[in-house]
Design an enzyme around this catalytic site. Structure first.
Site, PDB file in Angstrom:
ATOM      1  N   CYS A 126       0.681  -0.896  -0.263  1.00 24.57           N
ATOM      2  CA  CYS A 126      -0.325   0.114  -0.243  1.00 24.57           C
ATOM      3  C   CYS A 126       1.010   0.946   0.130  1.00 24.57           C
ATOM      4  O   CYS A 126       1.670   1.548   1.005  1.00 24.57           O
ATOM      5  CB  CYS A 126      -1.164   0.298   1.545  1.00 24.57           C
ATOM      6  SG  CYS A 126      -2.003   1.173   1.382  1.00 24.57           S
ATOM      7  N   HIS A 168      -9.105  -3.417  -2.062  1.00 24.91           N
ATOM      8  CA  HIS A 168      -7.859  -3.018  -2.139  1.00 24.91           C
ATOM      9  C   HIS A 168      -8.754  -1.032  -1.355  1.00 24.91           C
ATOM     10  O   HIS A 168      -8.287  -0.580  -0.544  1.00 24.91           O
ATOM     11  CB  HIS A 168      -7.052  -2.974  -2.162  1.00 24.91           C
ATOM     12  CG  HIS A 168      -5.441  -2.387  -1.417  1.00 24.91           C
ATOM     13  ND1 HIS A 168      -4.651  -2.818  -0.768  1.00 24.91           N
ATOM     14  CD2 HIS A 168      -5.508  -0.682  -1.771  1.00 24.91           C
ATOM     15  CE1 HIS A 168      -4.196  -1.754  -0.792  1.00 24.91           C
ATOM     16  NE2 HIS A 168      -4.139  -0.582  -1.039  1.00 24.91           N
ATOM     17  N   GLU A 169      -8.775  -0.683  -2.685  1.00 19.20           N
ATOM     18  CA  GLU A 169      -9.167   0.545  -2.832  1.00 19.20           C
ATOM     19  C   GLU A 169     -10.540   1.107  -2.084  1.00 19.20           C
ATOM     20  O   GLU A 169     -10.386   2.388  -1.934  1.00 19.20           O
ATOM     21  CB  GLU A 169      -9.088   1.087  -4.635  1.00 19.20           C
ATOM     22  CG  GLU A 169      -8.266   1.502  -5.370  1.00 19.20           C
ATOM     23  CD  GLU A 169      -6.882   1.511  -4.508  1.00 19.20           C
ATOM     24  OE1 GLU A 169      -6.793   2.522  -3.219  1.00 19.20           O
ATOM     25  OE2 GLU A 169      -5.466   1.292  -4.390  1.00 19.20           O
ATOM     26  N   HIS A 172      -9.628   1.348   1.409  1.00 21.95           N
ATOM     27  CA  HIS A 172      -9.676   2.467   1.605  1.00 21.95           C
ATOM     28  C   HIS A 172     -11.012   3.346   2.381  1.00 21.95           C
ATOM     29  O   HIS A 172     -10.893   4.763   3.167  1.00 21.95           O
ATOM     30  CB  HIS A 172      -8.828   3.345   0.868  1.00 21.95           C
ATOM     31  CG  HIS A 172      -7.721   3.022   0.797  1.00 21.95           C
ATOM     32  ND1 HIS A 172      -6.713   2.977   2.213  1.00 21.95           N
ATOM     33  CD2 HIS A 172      -6.680   2.408   0.103  1.00 21.95           C
ATOM     34  CE1 HIS A 172      -4.906   2.859   1.860  1.00 21.95           C
ATOM     35  NE2 HIS A 172      -5.336   2.217   0.938  1.00 21.95           N
TER      36      HIS A 172
END
Length: 214
Positions: A126, A168-169, A172
């Site tokens: 990351c 993953h995004e 966030h």
């Protein structure tokens, strides 16, 4: 003790962020903005400012370099992320990880749900946690819904490495870092991943570091 200074209006803060030009400064782990979650994008920025912000995210992602970047990673608590992956990797890596090129796209108000029960585990890093990687078991296939930067609906199924990127995004945007989902015993410095665990899959790392794969 003085009261915390109130935040300036969002559009004003983004204008200040964009003013210097060039890549935006990345927010690193430990900053509360990465844990606070995000507000749905509902037209808080005028179209011209939104376009400039998206382009700045793209420039920053390329400069890092990375294959995805979420607004909180530059200090903006909006549900917006960008992804792009040229996937310039060896054929054996492409086959093992399902890593195929992804064009640049903007994810606005994205959310995902698993398609099936299969999971895939690979080392993941990351931009907000520089210097380290860890193995994360994620859904092998997901359905992503949301909109693009023009408000057009997005409803698409992603598999392989693209599925990992969008998970993953989107995480966030929910205040989650990949470390929250990682196998703790797999945590490794970038140098060790490169020198010891650069195989297409983390099977050897799992044996040597004593953790389980799905």
């Amino acid at each position: 003790m003085a009261s915390p200074r109130p935040l300036a209006p969002l559009a004003e803060r983004i204008e200040e962020l964009l003013a210097p030009g060039g890549p935006l400064p990345l927010v690193l782990a430990g900053d509360p903005v990465l844990r606070a979650g995000t507000a749905r994008y509902e037209g808080q920025l005028d179209p011209a400012l939104l376009a400039r912000f998206v382009e700045a995210l793209r420039l920053t992602m390329h400069a890092a370099p990375g294959v995805g970047l979420a607004a909180p990673q530059v200090g903006v608590e909006l549900r917006i992320a960008v992804v792009e992956d040229p996937a310039t990797v060896p054929e054996e890596v492409r086959q093992a990880r399902g890593r195929v090129p992804q064009p640049f796209r903007v994810l606005v108000n994205p959310s995902y749900e698993p398609v099936g029960s299969a999971r895939a585990a690979f080392f993941e890093g990351c931009l907000s946690v520089p210097g380290y990687q860890a193995v994360v078991a994620r859904h092998a296939e997901v359905r992503l819904t949301g909109e693009d930067e023009h408000g057009r609906p997005l409803d698409e199924v992603f598999g392989g490495w693209p599925a990992r990127i969008v998970q993953h995004e989107t995480d966030h945007l929910d205040g989650l870092l990949y470390l929250d989902r990682a196998e703790p015993r797999s945590l490794a410095a970038d140098r060790n991943v490169l020198e010891r665990w650069a195989q297409p899959t983390p099977a050897e790392a799992a044996r040597a570091l004593d953790f389980e794969l799905p």
